[in-house]
Design a protein around this motif. Structure first.
Motif, mmCIF file in Angstrom:
data_model
loop_
_atom_site.group_PDB
_atom_site.id
_atom_site.type_symbol
_atom_site.label_atom_id
_atom_site.label_comp_id
_atom_site.label_asym_id
_atom_site.label_seq_id
_atom_site.Cartn_x
_atom_site.Cartn_y
_atom_site.Cartn_z
ATOM 1 N N ASP A 18 0.827 -1.213 0.000
ATOM 2 C CA ASP A 18 0.000 0.000 0.000
ATOM 3 C C ASP A 18 0.858 1.259 0.000
ATOM 4 O OD1 ASP A 18 -2.338 -1.449 -0.104
ATOM 5 O OD2 ASP A 18 -2.668 -1.392 2.060
ATOM 6 N N HIS A 19 1.920 1.240 0.764
ATOM 7 C CA HIS A 19 2.827 2.388 0.809
ATOM 8 C C HIS A 19 3.431 2.641 -0.574
ATOM 9 C CE1 HIS A 19 5.677 5.267 2.419
ATOM 10 N NE2 HIS A 19 6.647 4.606 1.793
ATOM 11 N N GLU A 20 3.873 1.578 -1.222
ATOM 12 C CA GLU A 20 4.449 1.744 -2.556
ATOM 13 C C GLU A 20 3.400 2.176 -3.570
ATOM 14 O OE1 GLU A 20 6.989 -1.284 -4.053
ATOM 15 O OE2 GLU A 20 8.410 -1.044 -2.404
ATOM 16 N N HIS A 58 8.427 -1.968 -7.541
ATOM 17 C CA HIS A 58 7.189 -2.280 -6.826
ATOM 18 C C HIS A 58 6.658 -3.658 -7.222
ATOM 19 C CE1 HIS A 58 3.260 -2.199 -5.087
ATOM 20 N NE2 HIS A 58 2.731 -2.365 -6.279
ATOM 21 N N PHE A 59 6.651 -3.942 -8.519
ATOM 22 C CA PHE A 59 6.158 -5.234 -8.971
ATOM 23 C C PHE A 59 6.990 -6.368 -8.378
ATOM 24 C CE2 PHE A 59 4.117 -3.576 -13.163
ATOM 25 C CZ PHE A 59 3.100 -2.997 -12.436
ATOM 26 N N ALA A 60 8.285 -6.169 -8.252
ATOM 27 C CA ALA A 60 9.148 -7.191 -7.650
ATOM 28 C C ALA A 60 8.719 -7.477 -6.209
ATOM 29 C CB ALA A 60 10.606 -6.762 -7.712
ATOM 30 N N LEU A 61 8.416 -6.416 -5.440
ATOM 31 C CA LEU A 61 7.939 -6.594 -4.064
ATOM 32 C C LEU A 61 6.612 -7.342 -4.053
ATOM 33 C CD1 LEU A 61 7.846 -6.050 -0.969
ATOM 34 C CD2 LEU A 61 6.696 -3.897 -1.533
ATOM 35 N N GLU A 62 5.681 -6.899 -4.859
ATOM 36 C CA GLU A 62 4.362 -7.508 -4.875
ATOM 37 C C GLU A 62 4.442 -8.978 -5.293
ATOM 38 O OE1 GLU A 62 0.811 -4.918 -5.859
ATOM 39 O OE2 GLU A 62 0.855 -6.266 -7.579
ATOM 40 N N LYS A 78 1.196 -11.556 -12.485
ATOM 41 C CA LYS A 78 2.524 -11.227 -12.999
ATOM 42 C C LYS A 78 2.440 -10.851 -14.481
ATOM 43 C CE LYS A 78 7.215 -13.073 -13.461
ATOM 44 N NZ LYS A 78 7.869 -11.833 -13.177
ATOM 45 N N SER A 79 1.616 -11.555 -15.220
ATOM 46 C CA SER A 79 1.421 -11.254 -16.639
ATOM 47 C C SER A 79 0.860 -9.845 -16.829
ATOM 48 C CB SER A 79 0.488 -12.290 -17.265
ATOM 49 O OG SER A 79 0.236 -11.986 -18.606
ATOM 50 N N ASP A 80 -0.046 -9.445 -15.952
ATOM 51 C CA ASP A 80 -0.606 -8.094 -15.984
ATOM 52 C C ASP A 80 0.507 -7.064 -15.749
ATOM 53 O OD1 ASP A 80 -2.968 -6.624 -16.423
ATOM 54 O OD2 ASP A 80 -3.312 -6.359 -14.272
ATOM 55 N N HIS A 81 1.378 -7.346 -14.800
ATOM 56 C CA HIS A 81 2.522 -6.466 -14.539
ATOM 57 C C HIS A 81 3.409 -6.361 -15.784
ATOM 58 C CE1 HIS A 81 2.519 -7.233 -9.875
ATOM 59 N NE2 HIS A 81 1.518 -6.468 -10.262
ATOM 60 N N GLU A 82 3.707 -7.510 -16.380
ATOM 61 C CA GLU A 82 4.579 -7.520 -17.546
ATOM 62 C C GLU A 82 3.963 -6.764 -18.721
ATOM 63 O OE1 GLU A 82 5.350 -11.701 -18.037
ATOM 64 O OE2 GLU A 82 6.786 -11.710 -16.370
ATOM 65 N N LYS A 83 2.642 -6.837 -18.856
ATOM 66 C CA LYS A 83 1.944 -6.113 -19.935
ATOM 67 C C LYS A 83 2.140 -4.611 -19.771
ATOM 68 C CE LYS A 83 -1.566 -5.439 -23.016
ATOM 69 N NZ LYS A 83 -1.147 -4.195 -23.629
#
Length: 132
Positions: A18-20, A58-62, A78-83
């Motif tokens: 949430d902070h990130e 941030h994605f790495a943390l999540e 993860k696919s959503d992040h990569e997109k």
């Protein structure tokens, strides 16, 4: 102008995440305000580079949180992040090539829509299932 309005419904319940999320929203809003329609190529490139770096971290943390909890939709999330990262890379390439000229309309709405939808769907589900 605020590009992304922070809302309570974006919270996952994981304090670090949430902070990130809030930091990302603040960064995107601050930089979006600075850019405006007449921003130079260098200014836009620097903005995109900073946003890309923060989002990647941030994605790495999540994704670490999801793996730790053996999250059942890890691959889709993860696919959503990569997109998003791929879309940002494409925009960065277009800016460098001088072919991307509609920052405020195209990039602003794309980033805002992605974050709002991602927070409300993927991240909200993650929060509910992890019970945090």
């Amino acid at each position: 102008m605020v590009l992304i309005e922070w809302r309570k419904e974006f919270e996952t319940g994981v304090a670090e995440v949430d902070h990130e999320h809030q930091e990302l929203v603040e960064l995107i809003n601050a930089l979006h305000d600075q850019l405006g329609a007449s921003a130079s190529k260098d200014t836009i490139s620097n903005f995109l580079g900073e946003v890309f770096a923060k989002i990647s971290a941030h994605f790495a943390l999540e994704e670490t949180v999801m793996r730790k909890h053996r999250y059942d939709e890890y691959l889709a999330h993860k696919s959503d992040h990569e997109k998003l990262l791929d879309d940002l890379r494409d925009i960065m390439d277009s800016v460098e090539a001088g072919t991307f000229v509609d920052y405020e309309t195209a990039l602003g709405s794309a980033v805002r829509d992605w974050f709002v939808n991602h927070f409300k769907t993927r991240d909200a589900r993650l929060h509910r299932l992890l019970g945090v």
